[in-house]
Design a protein around this motif. Structure first.
Motif, PDB file in Angstrom:
ATOM      1  N   ALA A 147       0.835  -1.197   0.000  1.00  0.00           N
ATOM      2  CA  ALA A 147       0.000   0.000   0.000  1.00  0.00           C
ATOM      3  C   ALA A 147       0.870   1.247   0.000  1.00  0.00           C
ATOM      4  CB  ALA A 147      -0.904   0.006   1.220  1.00  0.00           C
ATOM      5  N   VAL A 148       0.404   2.272  -0.724  1.00  0.00           N
ATOM      6  CA  VAL A 148       1.115   3.556  -0.790  1.00  0.00           C
ATOM      7  C   VAL A 148       0.335   4.557   0.060  1.00  0.00           C
ATOM      8  CG1 VAL A 148       1.891   5.388  -2.350  1.00  0.00           C
ATOM      9  CG2 VAL A 148       1.950   2.999  -3.108  1.00  0.00           C
ATOM     10  N   LYS A 150      -0.472   9.441  -5.304  1.00  0.00           N
ATOM     11  CA  LYS A 150      -1.408   8.938  -6.312  1.00  0.00           C
ATOM     12  C   LYS A 150      -0.651   8.505  -7.581  1.00  0.00           C
ATOM     13  CE  LYS A 150      -5.697  10.630  -8.254  1.00  0.00           C
ATOM     14  NZ  LYS A 150      -6.528  11.826  -8.431  1.00  0.00           N
ATOM     15  N   LEU A 163      -3.559   2.752  -3.311  1.00  0.00           N
ATOM     16  CA  LEU A 163      -3.318   3.964  -2.538  1.00  0.00           C
ATOM     17  C   LEU A 163      -4.172   3.837  -1.278  1.00  0.00           C
ATOM     18  CD1 LEU A 163      -2.093   6.914  -2.699  1.00  0.00           C
ATOM     19  CD2 LEU A 163      -4.284   7.597  -3.650  1.00  0.00           C
ATOM     20  N   ALA A 195       1.527   5.386  -6.758  1.00  0.00           N
ATOM     21  CA  ALA A 195       0.702   4.175  -6.655  1.00  0.00           C
ATOM     22  C   ALA A 195       0.357   3.652  -8.042  1.00  0.00           C
ATOM     23  CB  ALA A 195      -0.566   4.474  -5.861  1.00  0.00           C
ATOM     24  N   ARG A 196       0.019   4.569  -8.934  1.00  0.00           N
ATOM     25  CA  ARG A 196      -0.330   4.172 -10.309  1.00  0.00           C
ATOM     26  C   ARG A 196       0.894   3.572 -10.991  1.00  0.00           C
ATOM     27  NH1 ARG A 196      -2.090   9.070 -12.929  1.00  0.00           N
ATOM     28  NH2 ARG A 196      -3.646   9.195 -11.296  1.00  0.00           N
ATOM     29  N   CYS A 256      -0.113  -0.305  -7.439  1.00  0.00           N
ATOM     30  CA  CYS A 256      -0.252  -0.660  -6.038  1.00  0.00           C
ATOM     31  C   CYS A 256      -1.401   0.165  -5.449  1.00  0.00           C
ATOM     32  CB  CYS A 256       1.058  -0.232  -5.378  1.00  0.00           C
ATOM     33  SG  CYS A 256       1.546  -1.235  -4.052  1.00  0.00           S
TER      34      CYS A 256
END
Ligand code: ZN
Ligand code: ZN
Length: 225
Positions: free
Chosen positions: A115-116, A139, A149, A142-143, A147
């Motif tokens: 998780a970010v 954001k 967010l 994560a993209r 992964c």
């Protein structure tokens, strides 16, 4: 007088973009200008990313931080510094995505992230600014990593004095119990725009581990060496 950052961000979205590094139109930051920004080159401590002869620094050996390791792509100087300050205080948020992609690309392949999580702003400050630059960076990261967010895992439990105005010795004290986390699991990647002593990451990582995270890694766009 500078406009409200949110208004500036809206204006920014409709005007042709001018590159912060070369001043020419076409992008907030051209890819060739991004490639020329000052990198946080090694050798550095593999844990806290402080410049040094290589290998863990004395501080990390004596008192390992709450996070497993920290990385930053750039040095907080020149156009990197200008770009991050313009994004934070003048609404030029279009600068964050190219910087975030570049930062995500320096993550070691061995880091398995579940998780970010962005370093949160206190809600008073977020209301004032209209956005959290760390959340915008997270954001994009994560993209890039494909992964999830998980911005809701961590929050500021109280307002704190801006870290930038404090001497190194007071930074950790300023952040004591400043973060609250809940239901954290697995391997978390914490995201912020700038890191100096790592005190913010340290305090946030402590809260995430207390809430159940197995490992916490940290990524910033830039490090103030
Ligand atoms: Zn340019
Ligand atoms: Zn270190």
């Amino acid at each position: 007088m500078p406009a409200h950052p949110l208004l500036a961000a809206l204006t920014e979205a409709v005007l042709p973009q001018r590159c912060i590094a070369c001043g020419h139109f076409g992008a907030a930051l051209h890819s060739h200008c991004l490639a020329a920004l000052p990198r946080a080159e090694e050798p550095r401590c593999p844990v806290c990313w402080t410049p040094g002869p290589g290998g863990p620094c004395t501080r990390c050996l004596e008192e390992p931080p709450a996070f497993e390791a920290l990385r930053a792509r750039f040095r907080f100087e020149g156009d990197v510094r200008r770009a991050l300050l313009e994004a934070k205080f003048r609404g030029k948020t279009a600068l964050l995505a190219p910087l975030a992609v570049a930062a995500a690309d320096v993550l070691p392949a061995a880091w398995h992230i579940d998780a970010v999580v962005p370093v949160p702003l206190h809600r008073g400050r977020q209301r004032q600014r209209g956005y959290n630059q760390a959340a915008l960076i997270a954001k994009t990261v994560a993209r890039r990593l494909d992964c999830p967010l998980a911005a809701g895992l961590l929050r500021r439990s109280r307002a704190t004095a801006p870290q930038a105005g404090l001497p190194a010795a007071e930074r950790a004290t300023n952040l004591r119990d400043a973060f609250e986390a809940h239901d954290a699991v697995g391997e978390v990647l914490l995201i912020d725009d700038v890191t100096t002593t790592g005190a913010t990451f340290e305090a946030a990582a402590r809260a995430l581990k207390h809430a159940g995270a197995n490992s916490v890694y940290a990524l910033a766009i830039a490090r103030e060496d």
